[in-house]
Design an enzyme around this catalytic site. Structure first.
Site, PDB file in Angstrom:
ATOM      1  N   ASP A  21       0.835  -1.204   0.000  1.00 13.18           N
ATOM      2  CA  ASP A  21       0.000   0.000   0.000  1.00 13.18           C
ATOM      3  C   ASP A  21       0.872   1.257   0.000  1.00 13.18           C
ATOM      4  OD1 ASP A  21      -2.317   1.473   0.045  1.00 13.18           O
ATOM      5  OD2 ASP A  21      -2.549   1.363   2.218  1.00 13.18           O
ATOM      6  N   THR A  67     -10.344  -7.021  -5.547  1.00  8.08           N
ATOM      7  CA  THR A  67     -11.595  -6.901  -6.322  1.00  8.08           C
ATOM      8  C   THR A  67     -12.134  -5.469  -6.158  1.00  8.08           C
ATOM      9  OG1 THR A  67     -12.585  -8.015  -4.417  1.00  8.08           O
ATOM     10  CG2 THR A  67     -12.387  -9.293  -6.410  1.00  8.08           C
ATOM     11  N   ASN A  69     -10.333  -2.787  -5.811  1.00 12.02           N
ATOM     12  CA  ASN A  69      -9.518  -1.887  -6.655  1.00 12.02           C
ATOM     13  C   ASN A  69     -10.040  -1.817  -8.090  1.00 12.02           C
ATOM     14  OD1 ASN A  69      -6.360  -3.016  -5.200  1.00 12.02           O
ATOM     15  ND2 ASN A  69      -7.678  -1.335  -4.561  1.00 12.02           N
TER      16      ASN A  69
HETATM   17  C1  FPP Z   1      -2.069   0.064  -3.318  1.00  8.60           C
HETATM   18  O1  FPP Z   1      -1.559   1.381  -3.245  1.00  8.60           O
HETATM   19  C2  FPP Z   1      -1.432  -0.620  -4.417  1.00  8.60           C
HETATM   20  C3  FPP Z   1      -2.091  -1.153  -5.483  1.00  8.60           C
HETATM   21  C4  FPP Z   1      -3.557  -1.087  -5.614  1.00  8.60           C
HETATM   22  C5  FPP Z   1      -1.359  -1.791  -6.584  1.00  8.60           C
HETATM   23  C6  FPP Z   1      -0.098  -2.521  -6.195  1.00  8.60           C
HETATM   24  C7  FPP Z   1       0.599  -2.903  -7.429  1.00  8.60           C
HETATM   25  C8  FPP Z   1       1.934  -2.891  -7.620  1.00  8.60           C
HETATM   26  C9  FPP Z   1       2.923  -2.589  -6.561  1.00  8.60           C
HETATM   27  C10 FPP Z   1       2.481  -3.275  -8.954  1.00  8.60           C
HETATM   28  C11 FPP Z   1       2.467  -4.752  -8.981  1.00  8.60           C
HETATM   29  C12 FPP Z   1       2.945  -5.276 -10.218  1.00  8.60           C
HETATM   30  C13 FPP Z   1       2.867  -6.585 -10.492  1.00  8.60           C
HETATM   31  C14 FPP Z   1       3.453  -7.087 -11.726  1.00  8.60           C
HETATM   32  C15 FPP Z   1       2.224  -7.558  -9.597  1.00  8.60           C
HETATM   33  P1  FPP Z   1      -2.548   2.576  -3.474  1.00  8.60           P
HETATM   34  O2  FPP Z   1      -2.617   2.871  -4.923  1.00  8.60           O
HETATM   35  O3  FPP Z   1      -3.879   2.274  -2.865  1.00  8.60           O
HETATM   36  O4  FPP Z   1      -1.820   3.723  -2.702  1.00  8.60           O
HETATM   37  P2  FPP Z   1      -2.500   4.906  -1.887  1.00  8.60           P
HETATM   38  O5  FPP Z   1      -3.198   4.258  -0.708  1.00  8.60           O
HETATM   39  O6  FPP Z   1      -1.333   5.730  -1.468  1.00  8.60           O
HETATM   40  O7  FPP Z   1      -3.430   5.607  -2.809  1.00  8.60           O
END
Ligand code: FPP
Length: 234
Positions: A21, A67, A69
């Site tokens: 996260d 799901t 997301n």
């Molecule tokens: C949550 O942070 C993260 C995600 C929803 C995506 C995580 C994905 C990756 C690290 C890339 C993975 C790549 C592969 C190939 C598996 P957020 O976007 O919710 O962060 P925030 O809470 O700061 O908004």
């Protein structure tokens, strides 16, 4: 006998699960688009997995897309799908060389068909890996996974025990996580591995995922080594 000697502690977790996260906030702070945060997160994820497997961790399970997301803006989802494609296209030979078997859990009917095909192809191409297992949770939700297992159990027409039930989940055949790491300051589980985490040690880091270094992982491992796991016993 002193208590700590009477409770043998595995120094190293066999299985680490990570809620990655903070990509969005990491990007925002740098005036970058959220997609740049996910890109930086993917690089971190690759480095952390290399580091963990080289330290002897056997299973790494990473929450790449829930799901929930899937209702994010189209632009952000497309960026994430692009990263998944890039990952599956560019990393399989490295996984094979290192003996890492790839496994993808989640409801892949919810993502574009080519990603489904790449994911299943990646699993097939790496299935002989014996050094470790990399589990990517994509379009994954623990409640949905549990419900699908319950429905399959009901179809069987007889009661099932814990072991048999575990074998109906996406994580069938894997040991339960010993350690769950969540980056990004929040302290919650967010529908990740709800059944499997029953006795998992929890570790929360205030760092945003793209800033969570291999050294930070070492700190989490040191912290884990100091925990006394009793699994409900005394
Ligand atoms: C949550 O942070 C993260 C995600 C929803 C995506 C995580 C994905 C990756 C690290 C890339 C993975 C790549 C592969 C190939 C598996 P957020 O976007 O919710 O962060 P925030 O809470 O700061 O908004």
């Amino acid at each position: 006998m002193p208590k700590e000697l009477s409770t043998p502690q595995p120094a190293l977790p066999r299985h680490i699960a990570i809620i990655m996260d903070g990509n969005g906030r990491w990007a925002k702070k740098r005036l970058l688009p959220r997609s740049a945060g996910h890109g930086a997160g993917m690089k971190r994820m690759i480095s952390l997995c290399d580091h963990a497997f080289s330290r002897g961790i056997r299973v790494m399970t990473l929450f790449a897309l829930s799901t929930e997301n899937l209702s994010r803006p189209k632009e952000e989802l497309e960026a994430l799908f692009g990263l998944f494609r890039e990952y599956f296209r560019s990393n399989l030979s490295k996984l094979r060389e290192k003996g890492i078997a790839l496994r993808v859990i989640g409801d892949l009917s919810l993502v574009p068909e080519d990603i489904r095909t790449l994911a299943r192809g990646g699993e097939e191409a790496t299935k002989d890996g014996k050094t470790g297992t990399l589990v990517l949770a994509i379009a994954y939700g623990a409640r949905a996974d549990i419900l699908s297992a319950v429905n399959r159990a009901v179809e069987g027409g007889r009661p099932v025990g814990e072991e048999e039930f575990s074998a109906l989940l996406g994580t069938a055949g894997l040991p339960a996580p010993d350690l769950l790491i969540r980056t990004g300051k929040e302290k919650r589980i967010s529908n990740f591995l709800l059944w499997e985490l029953a006795y998992t040690e929890l570790y929360f880091s205030d760092k945003m995922f793209p800033a969570f270094t291999n050294r930070d992982l070492d700190r989490a491992l040191d912290d884990f080594a100091g925990r006394e796991r009793r699994f409900g016993k005394v």
